[in-house]
Design a protein around this motif. Structure first.
Motif, PDB file in Angstrom:
ATOM      1  N   UNK A 131      -3.903   5.756   4.747  1.00 18.05           N
ATOM      2  CA  UNK A 131      -5.300   5.552   3.724  1.00 18.05           C
ATOM      3  C   UNK A 131      -5.713   4.150   3.800  1.00 18.05           C
ATOM      4  N   UNK A 132      -4.719   3.189   3.896  1.00 21.32           N
ATOM      5  CA  UNK A 132      -4.866   1.818   4.022  1.00 21.32           C
ATOM      6  C   UNK A 132      -5.613   1.262   5.131  1.00 21.32           C
ATOM      7  N   UNK A 133      -5.479   1.774   6.172  1.00 16.37           N
ATOM      8  CA  UNK A 133      -6.402   1.577   7.416  1.00 16.37           C
ATOM      9  C   UNK A 133      -7.618   2.260   7.379  1.00 16.37           C
ATOM     10  N   UNK A 172       0.817  -1.268  -0.014  1.00 16.64           N
ATOM     11  CA  UNK A 172       0.129  -0.115   0.008  1.00 16.64           C
ATOM     12  C   UNK A 172       0.894   1.124  -0.061  1.00 16.64           C
ATOM     13  N   UNK A 173       0.652   2.226  -1.193  1.00 21.14           N
ATOM     14  CA  UNK A 173       1.290   3.340  -0.994  1.00 21.14           C
ATOM     15  C   UNK A 173       1.319   4.287   0.219  1.00 21.14           C
ATOM     16  N   UNK A 174      -0.080   4.440   0.785  1.00 19.98           N
ATOM     17  CA  UNK A 174      -0.280   5.076   1.960  1.00 19.98           C
ATOM     18  C   UNK A 174      -0.789   4.240   2.820  1.00 19.98           C
ATOM     19  N   UNK A 177      -5.122  -4.648  15.202  1.00 17.66           N
ATOM     20  CA  UNK A 177      -4.788  -4.964  13.971  1.00 17.66           C
ATOM     21  C   UNK A 177      -4.237  -3.897  13.247  1.00 17.66           C
ATOM     22  N   UNK A 178      -4.744  -2.595  13.338  1.00 13.18           N
ATOM     23  CA  UNK A 178      -4.563  -1.661  12.668  1.00 13.18           C
ATOM     24  C   UNK A 178      -3.409  -0.879  13.195  1.00 13.18           C
ATOM     25  N   UNK A 179      -3.168  -0.734  14.369  1.00 11.26           N
ATOM     26  CA  UNK A 179      -1.924  -0.304  15.116  1.00 11.26           C
ATOM     27  C   UNK A 179      -0.552  -1.280  14.632  1.00 11.26           C
ATOM     28  N   UNK A 180      -0.805  -2.778  14.841  1.00 11.85           N
ATOM     29  CA  UNK A 180       0.131  -3.419  14.359  1.00 11.85           C
ATOM     30  C   UNK A 180       0.651  -3.162  12.784  1.00 11.85           C
ATOM     31  N   UNK A 181      -0.363  -2.888  12.167  1.00 15.43           N
ATOM     32  CA  UNK A 181      -0.027  -2.823  10.555  1.00 15.43           C
ATOM     33  C   UNK A 181       0.806  -1.328  10.627  1.00 15.43           C
TER      34      UNK A 181
END
Length: 219
Positions: free
Chosen positions: A78-80, A73-75, A125-129
């Protein structure tokens, strides 16, 4: 003959009907299996128990999001947000089923507790990513952004679950505001390309707070 997805949905719908009619505690696995037209062994193969029937869609969504985050993902910010939109879009497709599930969860303490844990799993999950995708990112910024995205998502989703017609664009606008607050929304300013803003802040101040203060001054 039903395909696996139809069979799965049928079991969930049958379980929710029984929970609504006679209560969660009074409903047995055998009753759910019979109402759905499946064997007891088939039920346990698809679900671990009564609680899992209620949250099975979330388990699938979490698995899907892990796969989504494994893609480039470039950003990452934005992916989150896109991940949050994917979850919302899933429930918008069948709002009636989502609302029935919501009503059951509200009435059963053990399910409300499970829901709190499930929400935290999305946030984690968002945090770890973000930490993996943005090396050097301050942990407080990763967890703060993830928590805010999750909270905004749940706020908008709750409106849908309470009977309002809420399009995906409502969530998308709210998530754009989250990114704007963190200063990670590309092209989020109406300023001309040659405008320059100079600001001085203590070196120890978190980036998110710097962004918040700049946004407050510019607005």
């Amino acid at each position: 003959m039903q395909n696996p997805a139809q069979l799965h949905t049928g079991v969930v719908a049958a379980a929710l009907d029984l929970f609504a009619a006679q209560g969660f505690e009074a409903t047995s696995v055998e009753q759910i299996a019979k109402a759905a037209g499946v064997s007891r062994s088939t039920f346990f193969r698809q679900f671990g128990g009564k609680e899992d029937v209620v949250f099975t869609d979330h388990e699938q969504m979490l698995d899907d999001l892990r796969t989504f985050f494994e893609q480039p993902h470039e950003d990452p910010w934005a992916a989150v947000c896109e991940a949050s939109e994917r979850v919302f879009d899933y429930f918008v497709r069948d709002p009636d089923l989502a609302r029935r599930r919501y009503e059951i969860v509200r009435q059963v303490p053990v399910l409300r507790d499970r829901e709190i844990v499930t929400v935290f799993r999305y946030e984690r999950l968002f945090d770890e990513y973000l930490r993996d995708a943005l090396p050097g990112l301050a942990p407080i910024d990763a967890v703060g952004f993830s928590a805010l995205v999750t909270a905004v998502h749940n706020h908008v989703l709750r409106q849908l679950l309470r009977g309002r017609k809420v399009p995906l664009s409502t969530l998308r606008t709210a998530l754009d505001d989250v990114r704007r607050r963190y200063g990670v929304l590309p092209g989020g300013s109406d300023a001309a390309p040659d405008d320059v803003v100079v600001a001085v802040f203590p070196r120890s101040m978190p980036i998110a707070e710097i962004s918040r203060r700049v946004q407050a001054e510019l607005s």
